[in-house]
Write a protein that holds these residues in place. Structure first.
Motif, PDB file in Angstrom:
ATOM      1  N   PHE A   1     -21.485   9.118  -0.516  1.00 29.40           N
ATOM      2  CA  PHE A   1     -20.144   8.551  -0.394  1.00 29.40           C
ATOM      3  C   PHE A   1     -20.197   7.120  -0.926  1.00 29.40           C
ATOM      4  O   PHE A   1     -20.647   6.204  -0.234  1.00 29.40           O
ATOM      5  N   GLY A   2     -19.791   6.921  -2.165  1.00 30.94           N
ATOM      6  CA  GLY A   2     -19.876   5.612  -2.778  1.00 30.94           C
ATOM      7  C   GLY A   2     -18.760   4.686  -2.337  1.00 30.94           C
ATOM      8  O   GLY A   2     -17.854   5.068  -1.584  1.00 30.94           O
ATOM      9  N   ASP A   3     -18.814   3.435  -2.805  1.00 33.09           N
ATOM     10  CA  ASP A   3     -17.798   2.448  -2.454  1.00 33.09           C
ATOM     11  C   ASP A   3     -16.420   2.857  -2.948  1.00 33.09           C
ATOM     12  O   ASP A   3     -15.418   2.644  -2.253  1.00 33.09           O
ATOM     13  N   SER A   4     -16.356   3.441  -4.128  1.00 29.63           N
ATOM     14  CA  SER A   4     -15.048   3.797  -4.685  1.00 29.63           C
ATOM     15  C   SER A   4     -15.006   5.213  -5.219  1.00 29.63           C
ATOM     16  O   SER A   4     -14.031   5.599  -5.864  1.00 29.63           O
ATOM     17  N   ALA A   5     -16.081   6.017  -4.983  1.00 32.66           N
ATOM     18  CA  ALA A   5     -16.105   7.376  -5.534  1.00 32.66           C
ATOM     19  C   ALA A   5     -17.031   8.260  -4.713  1.00 32.66           C
ATOM     20  O   ALA A   5     -17.935   7.775  -4.020  1.00 32.66           O
ATOM     21  N   LEU A   6     -16.784   9.554  -4.797  1.00 33.67           N
ATOM     22  CA  LEU A   6     -17.711  10.556  -4.277  1.00 33.67           C
ATOM     23  C   LEU A   6     -18.691  10.875  -5.400  1.00 33.67           C
ATOM     24  O   LEU A   6     -18.289  11.297  -6.486  1.00 33.67           O
ATOM     25  N   GLU A   7     -19.969  10.671  -5.148  1.00 34.67           N
ATOM     26  CA  GLU A   7     -20.967  10.692  -6.218  1.00 34.67           C
ATOM     27  C   GLU A   7     -21.668  12.043  -6.283  1.00 34.67           C
ATOM     28  O   GLU A   7     -22.179  12.545  -5.282  1.00 34.67           O
ATOM     29  N   PHE A   8     -21.697  12.626  -7.492  1.00 34.71           N
ATOM     30  CA  PHE A   8     -22.345  13.906  -7.755  1.00 34.71           C
ATOM     31  C   PHE A   8     -23.411  13.726  -8.833  1.00 34.71           C
ATOM     32  O   PHE A   8     -23.308  12.854  -9.687  1.00 34.71           O
TER      33      PHE A   8
END
Length: 276
Positions: free
Chosen positions: A218-225
């Protein structure tokens, strides 16, 4: 040098007919030894290791230098000149040795590479993050060509001492990955399907082992894949990744999946001066 000068040198250094005959015998033995090494020993070694012509010539030249240098020292020792030469040039040899220690290190490393065959012409290697194809292996340096078609000379000692990845020695395909971020609130199942779909039609991506997707953070401004896939293409993997990124962008646009960018809200404690 005329005959009289030659006779004077013979008288000064006390060279006898036996010394001259001994020197001729040493020269003949050196030639025979070179023939024996080149025609019998090295030929079999080159055939077994399938060494290219350039490396064969370099190794033959190096062994030739060593044998002739030994022959010269033996001849000088036979006629009693070697001790005087070493005594008069000891300081010079020490200086030369210190100045050429890196060169000698590269030469020895070149011999190690030639004998072990850990790196060969045509191999794809990675040194300090630089990926390049080996075009030529010399005794002191190796010629490599980068992905940008820039020719670089690398000292052989770096290929022996430092950490080097030889991609051409991989018998199994290598896994690569692409990082992708999507906006909060996106359909994560749809995101996974679209990421996998972006890999299906590319000819350089293997479907066995199959590509996979991992939800990393769960990134600061995005969901990271992370999108993982396997490929046998080592040298041109960056264009392959570029193709996959273009497919991901197209599929996300078609399915209304947003790729966010960092945003910041600024709160002013006293905003009145800016409202005037």
């Amino acid at each position: 040098m005329d005959f009289q000068t030659f006779l004077e040198l013979i008288i000064i250094y006390g060279i006898t007919v036996a010394d001259v005959l001994g020197a001729l015998i040493v020269i003949l033995l050196a030639k025979f030894l070179l023939w024996l090494i080149n025609q019998i020993l090295l030929r079999r070694f080159f055939q077994q290791k399938q060494i290219d012509q350039g490396r064969q010539h370099a190794l033959r030249q190096f062994l030739s230098y060593i044998i002739w240098a030994l022959a010269v020292f033996i001849i000088l020792d036979m006629i009693g000149i070697s001790s005087m030469i070493w005594a008069s040039s000891a300081a010079l040899l020490v200086g030369v040795g210190l100045g050429l220690q890196d060169t000698f290190k590269d030469l020895i490393s070149g011999i190690v590479i030639l004998v072990e065959g850990t790196i060969e012409v045509g191999d794809i290697i990675e040194v300090d993050g630089l990926v390049a194809r080996v075009n030529k292996i010399g005794l002191r340096t190796s010629h490599v060509e980068t992905r940008d078609r820039v020719s670089i000379l690398i000292p052989n000692s770096r290929l022996v001492v430092e950490k080097v990845i030889n991609w051409s020695h991989n018998e199994s395909p290598t896994r690569f990955n692409i990082k992708v971020g999507v906006a909060y609130g996106s359909d994560l199942g749809l995101v996974q399907r679209l990421l996998l779909q972006a890999t299906y039609d590319h000819p350089e991506i293997l479907q066995e082992p199959a590509p996979s997707v991992q939800f990393k953070n769960f990134g600061d401004s995005a969901l990271e894949f992370d999108l993982y896939f396997f490929s046998n293409e080592f040298f041109r993997i960056e264009p392959v990744k570029s193709d996959i990124r273009l497919s991901i962008d197209r599929l996300f646009r078609e399915n209304k999946v947003a790729i966010p960018f960092p945003q910041r809200d600024i709160w002013l404690r006293n905003p009145e001066p800016f409202l005037r």
